[in-house]
Design an enzyme around this catalytic site. Sequence first.
Site, PDB file in Angstrom:
ATOM      1  N   LYS A  45     -10.973  52.257  28.642  1.00 10.72           N
ATOM      2  CA  LYS A  45     -10.934  53.457  27.810  1.00 10.72           C
ATOM      3  C   LYS A  45      -9.578  53.454  27.072  1.00 10.72           C
ATOM      4  O   LYS A  45      -8.530  53.721  27.635  1.00 10.72           O
ATOM      5  CB  LYS A  45     -11.072  54.718  28.676  1.00 10.72           C
ATOM      6  CG  LYS A  45     -11.073  56.004  27.850  1.00 10.72           C
ATOM      7  CD  LYS A  45      -9.749  56.665  28.055  1.00 10.72           C
ATOM      8  CE  LYS A  45      -9.298  57.781  27.208  1.00 10.72           C
ATOM      9  NZ  LYS A  45      -9.060  57.623  25.834  1.00 10.72           N
ATOM     10  N   GLY A 105       0.716  55.871  30.533  1.00  6.09           N
ATOM     11  CA  GLY A 105       0.797  57.038  29.649  1.00  6.09           C
ATOM     12  C   GLY A 105       1.855  57.990  30.152  1.00  6.09           C
ATOM     13  O   GLY A 105       2.788  57.589  30.852  1.00  6.09           O
ATOM     14  N   GLU A 154       1.929  53.474  35.146  1.00  4.65           N
ATOM     15  CA  GLU A 154       3.123  53.122  34.358  1.00  4.65           C
ATOM     16  C   GLU A 154       3.380  54.302  33.437  1.00  4.65           C
ATOM     17  O   GLU A 154       2.602  54.544  32.506  1.00  4.65           O
ATOM     18  CB  GLU A 154       2.876  51.853  33.547  1.00  4.65           C
ATOM     19  CG  GLU A 154       2.685  50.607  34.379  1.00  4.65           C
ATOM     20  CD  GLU A 154       3.906  50.206  35.175  1.00  4.65           C
ATOM     21  OE1 GLU A 154       5.031  50.626  34.821  1.00  4.65           O
ATOM     22  OE2 GLU A 154       3.742  49.497  36.176  1.00  4.65           O
ATOM     23  N   CYS A 180       7.870  52.714  25.725  1.00  2.63           N
ATOM     24  CA  CYS A 180       8.240  53.257  27.035  1.00  2.63           C
ATOM     25  C   CYS A 180       9.629  52.784  27.417  1.00  2.63           C
ATOM     26  O   CYS A 180      10.324  53.447  28.176  1.00  2.63           O
ATOM     27  CB  CYS A 180       7.229  52.842  28.083  1.00  2.63           C
ATOM     28  SG  CYS A 180       6.888  51.095  28.067  1.00  2.63           S
ATOM     29  N   GLU A 188      11.595  63.106  27.802  1.00  3.83           N
ATOM     30  CA  GLU A 188      11.125  62.008  26.960  1.00  3.83           C
ATOM     31  C   GLU A 188      10.650  62.562  25.612  1.00  3.83           C
ATOM     32  O   GLU A 188       9.717  63.365  25.565  1.00  3.83           O
ATOM     33  CB  GLU A 188       9.976  61.272  27.651  1.00  3.83           C
ATOM     34  CG  GLU A 188       9.592  60.013  26.911  1.00  3.83           C
ATOM     35  CD  GLU A 188       8.439  59.264  27.560  1.00  3.83           C
ATOM     36  OE1 GLU A 188       7.424  59.903  27.889  1.00  3.83           O
ATOM     37  OE2 GLU A 188       8.553  58.041  27.721  1.00  3.83           O
TER      38      GLU A 188
HETATM   39  P1  NDP Z   1      -1.135  60.031  27.376  1.00  5.55           P
HETATM   40  O1  NDP Z   1      -0.824  60.262  28.819  1.00  5.55           O
HETATM   41  O2  NDP Z   1      -1.353  61.208  26.524  1.00  5.55           O
HETATM   42  O3  NDP Z   1      -2.439  59.144  27.223  1.00  5.55           O
HETATM   43  C1  NDP Z   1      -2.584  57.885  27.823  1.00  5.55           C
HETATM   44  C2  NDP Z   1      -4.052  57.593  28.016  1.00  5.55           C
HETATM   45  O4  NDP Z   1      -4.578  58.491  28.986  1.00  5.55           O
HETATM   46  C3  NDP Z   1      -4.898  57.775  26.766  1.00  5.55           C
HETATM   47  O5  NDP Z   1      -5.928  56.831  26.753  1.00  5.55           O
HETATM   48  C4  NDP Z   1      -5.439  59.179  26.965  1.00  5.55           C
HETATM   49  O6  NDP Z   1      -6.609  59.435  26.233  1.00  5.55           O
HETATM   50  C5  NDP Z   1      -5.702  59.164  28.446  1.00  5.55           C
HETATM   51  N1  NDP Z   1      -5.813  60.484  29.065  1.00  5.55           N
HETATM   52  C6  NDP Z   1      -5.350  61.665  28.609  1.00  5.55           C
HETATM   53  N2  NDP Z   1      -5.688  62.671  29.468  1.00  5.55           N
HETATM   54  C7  NDP Z   1      -6.369  62.102  30.495  1.00  5.55           C
HETATM   55  C8  NDP Z   1      -6.988  62.600  31.673  1.00  5.55           C
HETATM   56  N3  NDP Z   1      -6.966  63.891  31.997  1.00  5.55           N
HETATM   57  N4  NDP Z   1      -7.593  61.729  32.509  1.00  5.55           N
HETATM   58  C9  NDP Z   1      -7.626  60.414  32.216  1.00  5.55           C
HETATM   59  N5  NDP Z   1      -7.081  59.882  31.097  1.00  5.55           N
HETATM   60  C10 NDP Z   1      -6.439  60.703  30.243  1.00  5.55           C
HETATM   61  O7  NDP Z   1       0.035  59.108  26.816  1.00  5.55           O
HETATM   62  P2  NDP Z   1       0.203  58.508  25.334  1.00  5.55           P
HETATM   63  O8  NDP Z   1      -1.019  57.776  24.925  1.00  5.55           O
HETATM   64  O9  NDP Z   1       0.709  59.565  24.444  1.00  5.55           O
HETATM   65  O10 NDP Z   1       1.315  57.408  25.595  1.00  5.55           O
HETATM   66  C11 NDP Z   1       2.677  57.664  25.587  1.00  5.55           C
HETATM   67  C12 NDP Z   1       3.237  57.666  27.001  1.00  5.55           C
HETATM   68  O11 NDP Z   1       2.999  56.414  27.624  1.00  5.55           O
HETATM   69  C13 NDP Z   1       4.726  57.852  27.052  1.00  5.55           C
HETATM   70  O12 NDP Z   1       5.056  58.775  28.049  1.00  5.55           O
HETATM   71  C14 NDP Z   1       5.254  56.481  27.436  1.00  5.55           C
HETATM   72  O13 NDP Z   1       6.486  56.480  28.073  1.00  5.55           O
HETATM   73  C15 NDP Z   1       4.161  55.975  28.309  1.00  5.55           C
HETATM   74  N6  NDP Z   1       4.187  54.521  28.391  1.00  5.55           N
HETATM   75  C16 NDP Z   1       4.624  53.950  29.563  1.00  5.55           C
HETATM   76  C17 NDP Z   1       4.713  52.582  29.690  1.00  5.55           C
HETATM   77  C18 NDP Z   1       5.150  51.971  30.982  1.00  5.55           C
HETATM   78  O14 NDP Z   1       4.842  50.813  31.196  1.00  5.55           O
HETATM   79  N7  NDP Z   1       5.863  52.674  31.853  1.00  5.55           N
HETATM   80  C19 NDP Z   1       4.366  51.689  28.571  1.00  5.55           C
HETATM   81  C20 NDP Z   1       3.924  52.392  27.382  1.00  5.55           C
HETATM   82  C21 NDP Z   1       3.841  53.768  27.316  1.00  5.55           C
HETATM   83  P3  NDP Z   1      -6.547  60.108  24.769  1.00  5.55           P
HETATM   84  O15 NDP Z   1      -5.807  59.166  23.895  1.00  5.55           O
HETATM   85  O16 NDP Z   1      -7.971  60.245  24.428  1.00  5.55           O
HETATM   86  O17 NDP Z   1      -5.825  61.423  24.936  1.00  5.55           O
END
Ligand code: NDP
Length: 503
Positions: A182, A235, A257, A291, A391
């Site tokens: 997803k 995320g 992560e 990230c 962040e």
């Molecule tokens: P989000 O947490 O908003 O979304 C990440 C993914 O989770 C998306 O596919 C999103 O779907 C999905 N999602 C959202 N809500 C839910 C839920 N309730 N249940 C299951 N899945 C859900 O993060 P972003 O996409 O905005 O990414 C940015 C973040 O990612 C930053 O905080 C960054 O630091 C982190 N990150 C961390 C990394 C690491 O390795 N530590 C690497 C890269 C990024 P949808 O898009 O449909 O909302």
Amino acid sequence: MTDQPASDAPVFEHFVAGEWVPSVSGRLFESRNPADTRDLIGYFQAGDPADTARAVRAAELAAPAWRRTPAPKRGEILYRFAELMAEHKERLARAMTREMGKVLTEARGDVQEGIDIAYLMAGEGRRMFGDTTPSELPDKWAMSVRQPIGVAGIITPWNFPIAIPCWKMMPALVTGNTVVFKPASDTPHCATLLVELMAEAGFPPGTVNLVTGSGAEVGDALVESPDVQVISFTGHTSTGKRIAERAARRLKRVSLELGGKNGIVVLADADLDLATDGILWSAFGTTGQRCTAASRVIVVEAVLGPLLERLERRARALRLGDGLEPTTDVGPLVNAAALTKVEEYVEIGRREGELVCGGRRATDGPLANGHFFEPTIFSGVRPMDRIAQEEIFGPVLSIIPVPDEPAAVTALNQTRYGLSSSVYTRDVNAAFRAIRDFETGIVYVNAGTIGAETHLPFGGTKETGNGHREAGHAALDTYTEWKSIYVDFSGRLQRAQIDNQPG
Ligand code: NDP
């Protein structure tokens, strides 16, 4: 959200059991270019729990044959996939820049990271080492092997739309799991192109399934499904915590992560020109949306003035624009919500520190239709200020002056995150103290906070994750269970801990 495409932009579908299929509900959502939102990339299926269940079922059905396929054969398919990605690298990179905005050179790097992990994990098909070890009893053999877990739910963000799905799916697949992927709703096109190549590489039907749609509908359904045994999520920390809570009720394995607030320490003896290069690349590369992006520079006061002068001059010279233009240094933010969030933090920053440069939306000429924000630097920030703690995920850098090295280490560690960190110094002893004392999963010496390579473990401490690591052979741990095997060829009952002990 719509039922009918309002333009002739292409319509894309889910990928389930080897077929491209529409969603059960028929609803669609759009993906647009953040550098010019008039550019509609296409319509994507707005998946829901029914679509997710269909994909999970396909993955379950494919699992027995896939886990019995010899791992070197599974690895050969990964190898073909890596070759296909290399062949299509430019096309994938251009599609990425168009869909999420990062400049083309960085998009090529993102695809390359996917290629690298696919080759690395293809090789794991012929390694995947377990242990053979002596038994404490005579005529008895002892060993351990890795076993796949089952169906893996892969939930990814938009900021590395090729690399991160590959980091997750390659180890999951080579170890014999099947996957339901997803992707982020901001990058469904990149995900679709990736899965097209996976199908072409020869992953059997059902081993790889793609369901586009929102986190609330598709992501949640994966987390709640009793037939998905492992979730790998990248995320926001807040989303990750919710996922961990829900998955814990089912004792489901979860790899998280999450966020970061990465810092660069500049000591008094640092090469300031080198540090300036590393800071700018780490703070404003991918428009600060990595990230591992550096959002804090902790600088010893003795060199604050000369460092700040260099950073301001160079940051003001960065050129904003469409990432497909070769003259662009910094692309747009991913969407309107990200732009608003950055603006809100800049307002907070104006109260907490002193604005050095930037601080505004960029709307001149061709920038008017995109989500652009000027590279922004605040000086005089204190370690516990909100802009130094939360962040922001945008092109905003806080400069935190400290009196000396011990104060720098304290400030660096004063955060709830622990992904990446860096130190600039010419003193080898100071460098090793930093390596020892920085509480992050990744430490760089005389380089910025970004630039991880795929054969080393990737991940962070504290609220950046839950202890798992991606990449390297550490990634295999997320997707496998250990099985310990004892073969007794003595022909008699032998009792461990009893028959080999005196008395
Ligand atoms: P989000 O947490 O908003 O979304 C990440 C993914 O989770 C998306 O596919 C999103 O779907 C999905 N999602 C959202 N809500 C839910 C839920 N309730 N249940 C299951 N899945 C859900 O993060 P972003 O996409 O905005 O990414 C940015 C973040 O990612 C930053 O905080 C960054 O630091 C982190 N990150 C961390 C990394 C690491 O390795 N530590 C690497 C890269 C990024 P949808 O898009 O449909 O909302």
